[in-house]
Structure formats: structure tokens, C-alpha cells
Design a protein around this motif. Sequence first.
Motif, PDB file in Angstrom:
ATOM      1  N   ASN A  47      -8.704  -7.167  -1.499  1.00 23.67           N
ATOM      2  CA  ASN A  47      -7.357  -7.657  -1.191  1.00 23.67           C
ATOM      3  C   ASN A  47      -6.385  -6.496  -1.215  1.00 23.67           C
ATOM      4  OD1 ASN A  47      -8.061 -10.557  -3.106  1.00 23.67           O
ATOM      5  ND2 ASN A  47      -7.689 -10.534  -0.934  1.00 23.67           N
ATOM      6  N   GLY A  48      -5.513  -6.468  -0.246  1.00 23.53           N
ATOM      7  CA  GLY A  48      -4.471  -5.454  -0.217  1.00 23.53           C
ATOM      8  C   GLY A  48      -4.943  -4.086   0.208  1.00 23.53           C
ATOM      9  N   GLY A  50      -5.538  -3.073   3.170  1.00 24.58           N
ATOM     10  CA  GLY A  50      -4.953  -2.631   4.439  1.00 24.58           C
ATOM     11  C   GLY A  50      -5.686  -3.103   5.681  1.00 24.58           C
ATOM     12  N   LYS A  51      -6.518  -4.118   5.548  1.00 25.26           N
ATOM     13  CA  LYS A  51      -7.293  -4.588   6.703  1.00 25.26           C
ATOM     14  C   LYS A  51      -6.389  -5.215   7.761  1.00 25.26           C
ATOM     15  CE  LYS A  51      -9.687  -7.291   4.068  1.00 25.26           C
ATOM     16  NZ  LYS A  51      -9.014  -6.979   2.794  1.00 25.26           N
ATOM     17  N   SER A  52      -5.542  -6.145   7.326  1.00 26.22           N
ATOM     18  CA  SER A  52      -4.651  -6.804   8.303  1.00 26.22           C
ATOM     19  C   SER A  52      -3.684  -5.783   8.894  1.00 26.22           C
ATOM     20  CB  SER A  52      -3.853  -7.930   7.637  1.00 26.22           C
ATOM     21  OG  SER A  52      -4.716  -8.918   7.145  1.00 26.22           O
ATOM     22  N   THR A  53      -3.183  -4.900   8.043  1.00 27.19           N
ATOM     23  CA  THR A  53      -2.263  -3.863   8.509  1.00 27.19           C
ATOM     24  C   THR A  53      -2.930  -3.023   9.595  1.00 27.19           C
ATOM     25  OG1 THR A  53      -1.207  -3.774   6.338  1.00 27.19           O
ATOM     26  CG2 THR A  53      -0.928  -1.840   7.755  1.00 27.19           C
ATOM     27  N   GLN A  82      -4.339 -14.127   9.967  1.00 30.26           N
ATOM     28  CA  GLN A  82      -4.801 -14.696   8.694  1.00 30.26           C
ATOM     29  C   GLN A  82      -3.979 -15.932   8.335  1.00 30.26           C
ATOM     30  OE1 GLN A  82      -4.092 -12.176   5.309  1.00 30.26           O
ATOM     31  NE2 GLN A  82      -6.054 -12.719   4.423  1.00 30.26           N
TER      32      GLN A  82
HETATM   33  N1  LIG Z   1       5.750  -5.070   5.603  1.00 23.32           N
HETATM   34  C1  LIG Z   1       5.259  -4.657   4.430  1.00 23.32           C
HETATM   35  N2  LIG Z   1       6.038  -4.014   3.556  1.00 23.32           N
HETATM   36  C2  LIG Z   1       5.561  -3.575   2.364  1.00 23.32           C
HETATM   37  N3  LIG Z   1       4.274  -3.748   1.969  1.00 23.32           N
HETATM   38  C3  LIG Z   1       3.466  -4.397   2.799  1.00 23.32           C
HETATM   39  C4  LIG Z   1       3.884  -4.889   4.070  1.00 23.32           C
HETATM   40  N4  LIG Z   1       2.841  -5.471   4.678  1.00 23.32           N
HETATM   41  C5  LIG Z   1       1.810  -5.359   3.837  1.00 23.32           C
HETATM   42  N5  LIG Z   1       2.177  -4.732   2.704  1.00 23.32           N
HETATM   43  C6  LIG Z   1       1.306  -4.364   1.587  1.00 23.32           C
HETATM   44  O1  LIG Z   1       0.287  -3.544   2.117  1.00 23.32           O
HETATM   45  C7  LIG Z   1      -0.936  -3.743   1.453  1.00 23.32           C
HETATM   46  C8  LIG Z   1      -1.996  -4.034   2.472  1.00 23.32           C
HETATM   47  O2  LIG Z   1      -1.768  -5.329   3.018  1.00 23.32           O
HETATM   48  P1  LIG Z   1      -2.780  -5.989   4.027  1.00 23.32           P
HETATM   49  O3  LIG Z   1      -2.305  -7.375   4.314  1.00 23.32           O
HETATM   50  O4  LIG Z   1      -2.998  -5.079   5.179  1.00 23.32           O
HETATM   51  O5  LIG Z   1      -4.112  -6.024   3.167  1.00 23.32           O
HETATM   52  P2  LIG Z   1      -5.480  -6.784   3.402  1.00 23.32           P
HETATM   53  O6  LIG Z   1      -6.558  -5.794   3.137  1.00 23.32           O
HETATM   54  O7  LIG Z   1      -5.489  -7.434   4.741  1.00 23.32           O
HETATM   55  O8  LIG Z   1      -5.422  -7.844   2.232  1.00 23.32           O
HETATM   56  P3  LIG Z   1      -6.058  -9.301   2.045  1.00 23.32           P
HETATM   57  O9  LIG Z   1      -7.537  -9.142   1.959  1.00 23.32           O
HETATM   58  O10 LIG Z   1      -5.477  -9.752   0.753  1.00 23.32           O
HETATM   59  O11 LIG Z   1      -5.622 -10.126   3.202  1.00 23.32           O
HETATM   60  C9  LIG Z   1      -0.686  -4.858   0.463  1.00 23.32           C
HETATM   61  O12 LIG Z   1      -0.479  -4.271  -0.804  1.00 23.32           O
HETATM   62  C10 LIG Z   1       0.573  -5.536   0.962  1.00 23.32           C
HETATM   63  O13 LIG Z   1       1.312  -6.102  -0.081  1.00 23.32           O
END
Ligand SMILES: Nc1ncnc2c1ncn2[C@@H]1O[C@H](COP(=O)(O)OP(=O)(O)OP(=O)(O)O)[C@@H](O)[C@H]1O
Length: 310
Positions: A47-48, A50-53, A82
Motif C-alpha cells: 500500500n502506498g 506508488g502503483k496507482s500514481t 481503483q
Molecule cells: N495528490 C497527492 N498528494 C500527496 N500525496 C499523494 C497524492 N496522491 C498519492 N499520494 C501518496 O502517494 C503514495 C502513493 O500512492 P498510490 O495511490 O500511488 O499508492 P498505491 O501503491 O497505488 O497504494 P494502494 O496499494 O494502497 O492503492 C501514498 O502515500 C499516497 O498517500
Amino acid sequence: MLQTPTKTVPPLVSLGGVGVRRQGRWLVRGVEFSIAPGEIVTLIGPNGSGKSTTAKAAIGVLKADEGRVERKAGLKVGYVPQKLAIDWTMPLTVDRLMTLTSPLKGAEIDAALSATGIRHLARAEVQHLSGGEFQRALLARAIARKPDLLVLDEPVQGVDFSGEIALYDLIKTIRNTTGCGILLISHDLHVVMAETDTVICLNGHVCCRGTPEAVSQSPEYLRLFGARAGQTLAFYNHDHDHTHLPDGRVQHADGSITDDCRPGDGHHTQVLPSGKAGPMRIVHTHGPNCGCGLDHGPAPAGQAGEARDA
Ligand SMILES: Nc1ncnc2c1ncn2[C@@H]1O[C@H](COP(=O)(O)OP(=O)(O)OP(=O)(O)O)[C@@H](O)[C@H]1O
């Protein structure tokens, strides 16, 4: 029918040294990969991580702050995010869901619903669908416009294990019949779909990547998931050597804490028996604070890595 990715043709999308920075923090950095037509690339990570990012940067929903993102001219993307902003108090049928954001012909709706096995649910209320049916409806919506690239952010949410296998089979079938590229995201770390060509493990940066090329024949595995799954699933082990703290900072294996990941972070091992490529179940090794939020015990002695079902 397309069965294998075609790396010789130009990629649909290509990322080089991509970084996304928000509110003074690098969410991801140094991300490199590309997706070819017919290729399935899976992003995994806690979690967190950065996959979705990363996926959003790849398709242009988010702008990268460094690095380059190149997309094929005129690239058509089918994106299943998601989270979906649906007002569950409003009646919404499946066929209406298909056309919420842009029009589609009846035949296109029928074809997409048939391809995902839910044509009989066209008039059903979305809020009455099971988890698996809802994910199929979202998939139908994404493929209806015949995208070159399908981006699926956690497509097995709310789906039980046998439903997951069926959904991954369906995603593979979509790839095989349409030849689209697929970027798949899984946060669970334990399930990756059939025929994934490239797995990219993120933890703020690319920790490791590889081609899952094996089907596990392990007796424990077959016992756990049955012969059907055993034909198509493989083990995948890896360690995260650093922990993403709740405040966004990173604690490293030596105990030090920094604002971002270090380029050298992420020592991973991948243990895959040889064999036919197929969907694989990820079984991973954790440190005491790997950050995935799951409780993992040690693996049986003598196994490479500590393979415990996540
Ligand atoms: N616009 C934003 N501003 C600040 N922080 C952000 C923003 N978007 C995402 N984050 C942070 O960036 C990090 C990565 O987020 P992301 O959603 O890409 O993770 P993920 O791997 O897809 O997580 P998950 O498995 O929980 O869905 C997280 O700590 C999130 O809180």
C-alpha cells in the motif's frame, strides 16, 4: 489470436526515469518500463508504494515531474480506476453504466457485456451485482471502446479466490482476442494474473522486475488451491528491505530514516520453478515491518525464501 507480446513493435507507452512529486515528497522516482501491444505488465507493491500514481503517470492522468513518458500517437486507453465515484443511492443499470461518460452503440454494449460474461445482467441494477459481476461490468465498460491499452487498478477487489482466477482468465482472454496491452495493478502482493509477461515491483521506485515463467508444482500449493490453480499458478518470493512509514518517510534496513527511497533500496529474490508461464500467486517474504499490513510467519525450513501465503 495473439498469444505473446510483441516487443519488436513500438511500445504503446514507455516511461523513463519517471518521478512524481507532490507536497514536497517524491511519490515515485526512477520508474522505467514500457508496455508493448499484447503485453501484460503487472505492478505490485505494498500500500502506498506508488502503483496507482505510476499508472496514472503512464496514461497521462497525472503529470510526471521528472523523466519522460511517451505514448503511441492516438493511444486509446481503457482505464478502470481503483475507486469509482458512483452514487449508490441512485438507480443505475449495467447498460447505463456502460454509457455514463460517452455514448456507445447497442451492439457495442452487447459485445462488451458478452465478452465479460454478463450480457444477461444488462438491465440489472449495479448496486445488486456481486463483487465479481461488478468488476466484470467495469471491465466491459473499459473494453467497449476497443482500447489499445487497458489499465486495471486492482481488478479483483471484492472478489473471492475462485472469482479472482476467473477474472484473471478473462483478462488474459481479452488480451489474447484483442491484442491490447494491459497494465495491471495488484496491491495484495500475492496474486498476479495469468500470462503476466513482466512483473514490476514498486516501493517508491522499481525494486525488482521479472518475467514470471513458472507453474508451481509444489504439493502445498496444489493442496491450497487445487489442481486447476496448480496448472496456472506459481510462487514468487521477494523481500522489501525498507519500510514506508505512515508519514511518508522511509526507514532503511540499517535503521536510518530518509525522506525518500534510495536508488539502492530493494533487495529482492525471486524464486520461480521452471515451467509454463501462467497466472501466479505471489508468496512473499517480509521483514518485521514490511509495510504490507499483513501478518506473515516464517516459511518452512529449507525453502528458498520464506514462502507464505500473503
Ligand atoms: N495528490 C497527492 N498528494 C500527496 N500525496 C499523494 C497524492 N496522491 C498519492 N499520494 C501518496 O502517494 C503514495 C502513493 O500512492 P498510490 O495511490 O500511488 O499508492 P498505491 O501503491 O497505488 O497504494 P494502494 O496499494 O494502497 O492503492 C501514498 O502515500 C499516497 O498517500
